[in-house]
Design a protein around this motif. Structure first.
Motif, PDB file in Angstrom:
ATOM      1  N   SER A  44       0.826  -1.206   0.000  1.00  0.00           N
ATOM      2  CA  SER A  44       0.000   0.000   0.000  1.00  0.00           C
ATOM      3  C   SER A  44       0.864   1.263   0.000  1.00  0.00           C
ATOM      4  O   SER A  44       0.604   2.207  -0.748  1.00  0.00           O
ATOM      5  CB  SER A  44      -0.925  -0.005   1.221  1.00  0.00           C
ATOM      6  OG  SER A  44      -1.648   1.192   1.294  1.00  0.00           O
ATOM      7  N   ASN A  45       1.895   1.284   0.827  1.00  0.00           N
ATOM      8  CA  ASN A  45       2.784   2.452   0.875  1.00  0.00           C
ATOM      9  C   ASN A  45       3.515   2.637  -0.445  1.00  0.00           C
ATOM     10  O   ASN A  45       3.672   3.759  -0.926  1.00  0.00           O
ATOM     11  CB  ASN A  45       3.795   2.313   2.010  1.00  0.00           C
ATOM     12  CG  ASN A  45       3.154   2.426   3.372  1.00  0.00           C
ATOM     13  OD1 ASN A  45       2.077   2.985   3.515  1.00  0.00           O
ATOM     14  ND2 ASN A  45       3.813   1.872   4.371  1.00  0.00           N
TER      15      ASN A  45
ATOM     16  N   GLN B 298       1.118   4.033  -2.973  1.00  0.00           N
ATOM     17  CA  GLN B 298       0.882   5.461  -2.743  1.00  0.00           C
ATOM     18  C   GLN B 298       2.055   6.303  -3.241  1.00  0.00           C
ATOM     19  O   GLN B 298       1.848   7.384  -3.805  1.00  0.00           O
ATOM     20  CB  GLN B 298       0.618   5.724  -1.259  1.00  0.00           C
ATOM     21  CG  GLN B 298      -0.720   5.164  -0.800  1.00  0.00           C
ATOM     22  CD  GLN B 298      -0.957   5.376   0.669  1.00  0.00           C
ATOM     23  OE1 GLN B 298      -0.968   6.521   1.124  1.00  0.00           O
ATOM     24  NE2 GLN B 298      -1.151   4.300   1.411  1.00  0.00           N
TER      25      GLN B 298
ATOM     26  N   ARG C 226      -5.566   4.626   2.156  1.00  0.00           N
ATOM     27  CA  ARG C 226      -5.374   5.158   3.518  1.00  0.00           C
ATOM     28  C   ARG C 226      -6.491   4.715   4.446  1.00  0.00           C
ATOM     29  O   ARG C 226      -6.258   4.456   5.620  1.00  0.00           O
ATOM     30  CB  ARG C 226      -5.250   6.674   3.479  1.00  0.00           C
ATOM     31  CG  ARG C 226      -3.941   7.112   2.877  1.00  0.00           C
ATOM     32  CD  ARG C 226      -3.724   8.580   2.960  1.00  0.00           C
ATOM     33  NE  ARG C 226      -2.405   8.892   2.429  1.00  0.00           N
ATOM     34  CZ  ARG C 226      -1.938  10.106   2.320  1.00  0.00           C
ATOM     35  NH1 ARG C 226      -2.666  11.138   2.705  1.00  0.00           N
ATOM     36  NH2 ARG C 226      -0.738  10.310   1.828  1.00  0.00           N
ATOM     37  N   ARG C 227      -7.706   4.624   3.923  1.00  0.00           N
ATOM     38  CA  ARG C 227      -8.812   4.121   4.741  1.00  0.00           C
ATOM     39  C   ARG C 227      -8.580   2.644   5.083  1.00  0.00           C
ATOM     40  O   ARG C 227      -8.915   2.200   6.179  1.00  0.00           O
ATOM     41  CB  ARG C 227     -10.151   4.327   4.034  1.00  0.00           C
ATOM     42  CG  ARG C 227     -10.547   5.807   3.943  1.00  0.00           C
ATOM     43  CD  ARG C 227     -11.951   6.005   3.419  1.00  0.00           C
ATOM     44  NE  ARG C 227     -12.947   5.629   4.392  1.00  0.00           N
ATOM     45  CZ  ARG C 227     -13.349   6.385   5.411  1.00  0.00           C
ATOM     46  NH1 ARG C 227     -12.814   7.566   5.593  1.00  0.00           N
ATOM     47  NH2 ARG C 227     -14.291   5.963   6.232  1.00  0.00           N
TER      48      ARG C 227
ATOM     49  N   ASN D  55      -5.565   1.212   5.356  1.00  0.00           N
ATOM     50  CA  ASN D  55      -4.456   1.192   6.319  1.00  0.00           C
ATOM     51  C   ASN D  55      -4.896   1.587   7.723  1.00  0.00           C
ATOM     52  O   ASN D  55      -4.365   1.089   8.702  1.00  0.00           O
ATOM     53  CB  ASN D  55      -3.319   2.107   5.858  1.00  0.00           C
ATOM     54  CG  ASN D  55      -2.632   1.589   4.616  1.00  0.00           C
ATOM     55  OD1 ASN D  55      -2.743   0.427   4.249  1.00  0.00           O
ATOM     56  ND2 ASN D  55      -1.915   2.473   3.939  1.00  0.00           N
ATOM     57  N   SER D  56      -5.854   2.493   7.804  1.00  0.00           N
ATOM     58  CA  SER D  56      -6.333   2.949   9.117  1.00  0.00           C
ATOM     59  C   SER D  56      -7.527   2.135   9.603  1.00  0.00           C
ATOM     60  O   SER D  56      -8.156   2.498  10.591  1.00  0.00           O
ATOM     61  CB  SER D  56      -6.684   4.435   9.055  1.00  0.00           C
ATOM     62  OG  SER D  56      -7.787   4.638   8.184  1.00  0.00           O
ATOM     63  N   LYS D  57      -7.830   1.059   8.903  1.00  0.00           N
ATOM     64  CA  LYS D  57      -8.931   0.149   9.272  1.00  0.00           C
ATOM     65  C   LYS D  57     -10.284   0.867   9.303  1.00  0.00           C
ATOM     66  O   LYS D  57     -11.138   0.582  10.129  1.00  0.00           O
ATOM     67  CB  LYS D  57      -8.650  -0.514  10.628  1.00  0.00           C
ATOM     68  CG  LYS D  57      -7.281  -1.132  10.748  1.00  0.00           C
ATOM     69  CD  LYS D  57      -7.346  -2.607  10.850  1.00  0.00           C
ATOM     70  CE  LYS D  57      -6.005  -3.231  11.147  1.00  0.00           C
ATOM     71  NZ  LYS D  57      -5.153  -3.409  10.015  1.00  0.00           N
ATOM     72  N   ARG D  58     -10.473   1.820   8.360  1.00  0.00           N
ATOM     73  CA  ARG D  58     -11.722   2.556   8.275  1.00  0.00           C
ATOM     74  C   ARG D  58     -12.453   2.330   6.951  1.00  0.00           C
ATOM     75  O   ARG D  58     -13.412   3.032   6.646  1.00  0.00           O
ATOM     76  CB  ARG D  58     -11.470   4.067   8.460  1.00  0.00           C
ATOM     77  CG  ARG D  58     -10.972   4.421   9.840  1.00  0.00           C
ATOM     78  CD  ARG D  58     -10.773   5.905  10.036  1.00  0.00           C
ATOM     79  NE  ARG D  58      -9.847   6.434   9.042  1.00  0.00           N
ATOM     80  CZ  ARG D  58     -10.083   7.533   8.317  1.00  0.00           C
ATOM     81  NH1 ARG D  58     -11.168   8.229   8.467  1.00  0.00           N
ATOM     82  NH2 ARG D  58      -9.205   7.941   7.426  1.00  0.00           N
TER      83      ARG D  58
ATOM     84  N   GLU E  24     -16.544   1.492   6.673  1.00  0.00           N
ATOM     85  CA  GLU E  24     -17.426   2.528   7.215  1.00  0.00           C
ATOM     86  C   GLU E  24     -18.170   3.171   6.056  1.00  0.00           C
ATOM     87  O   GLU E  24     -17.657   3.244   4.938  1.00  0.00           O
ATOM     88  CB  GLU E  24     -16.613   3.580   7.982  1.00  0.00           C
ATOM     89  CG  GLU E  24     -15.895   3.023   9.195  1.00  0.00           C
ATOM     90  CD  GLU E  24     -14.975   4.050   9.855  1.00  0.00           C
ATOM     91  OE1 GLU E  24     -14.877   5.204   9.355  1.00  0.00           O
ATOM     92  OE2 GLU E  24     -14.341   3.697  10.862  1.00  0.00           O
TER      93      GLU E  24
ATOM     94  N   SER F 150     -16.765   5.496   3.200  1.00  0.00           N
ATOM     95  CA  SER F 150     -15.954   4.911   2.134  1.00  0.00           C
ATOM     96  C   SER F 150     -16.753   4.774   0.844  1.00  0.00           C
ATOM     97  O   SER F 150     -16.191   4.883  -0.255  1.00  0.00           O
ATOM     98  CB  SER F 150     -15.427   3.537   2.550  1.00  0.00           C
ATOM     99  OG  SER F 150     -14.566   3.646   3.654  1.00  0.00           O
TER     100      SER F 150
END
Length: 161
Positions: free
Chosen positions: A9-10, A13, A75-76, A78-81, A84, A87
């Protein structure tokens, strides 16, 4: 994890950031020059430098928008969001950016056809780009359905607990 501290993921990005910067360079320096050069080099494009620049810049902008939306979704993740409701709006925006990219390619193919200046090879490439960006929109829509199901399942699980 690819290498200690560096995830896929990084790395994605980072590559997307480089592509967006390349797009900014193209929008600022390359596309304006190409537009003027085409206008001066071909009588068929006389007076069309602004339109050429608009169409080419539109292609790059839709591509950049799609890439930036992918970064936002990464990023969502990676931040475990990701699971939700907000998204879903970003996934919808990604779908629309793919459709917008397809429409920009359609505008270019129509304009070149009307000018009677489209070589067959370019026409084939533009058709592939149109179908590719539409396929991306449809695939993203399919993944959105999966995302909605996962969000719903998570909400049901949270209600049980």
């Amino acid at each position: 994890m690819l290498v200690k501290g560096i995830t896929a993921s990084n790395l994605a990005q980072l590559l997307i950031a480089l592509l967006v910067l390349a797009g900014l360079f193209a929008e600022t320096f390359v596309i304006p020059q190409i537009s003027v050069d085409l206008e001066h080099q071909y009588a068929e494009y006389e007076g069309d430098a602004g339109l050429i620049q608009l169409m080419l810049t539109g292609l790059v902008l839709f591509g950049q928008l799609g890439l930036l939306l992918v970064v936002l979704l990464l990023r969502r993740i990676n931040s475990k969001r990701l699971l939700e409701k907000p998204s879903v709006k970003w996934v919808n925006a990604l779908i629309l950016s793919s459709i917008g990219l397809s429409m920009a390619f359609i505008c270019l193919i129509v304009w070149l056809s009307l000018k009677n200046t489209m070589p067959p090879g370019l026409g084939i490439l533009l058709l592939i780009a149109i179908f590719g960006s539409l396929a991306l929109a449809l695939i993203t829509h399919s993944l959105k359905v999966v995302l909605l199901g996962a969000i719903e399942a998570q909400d049901e699980l949270a209600a049980v607990i």
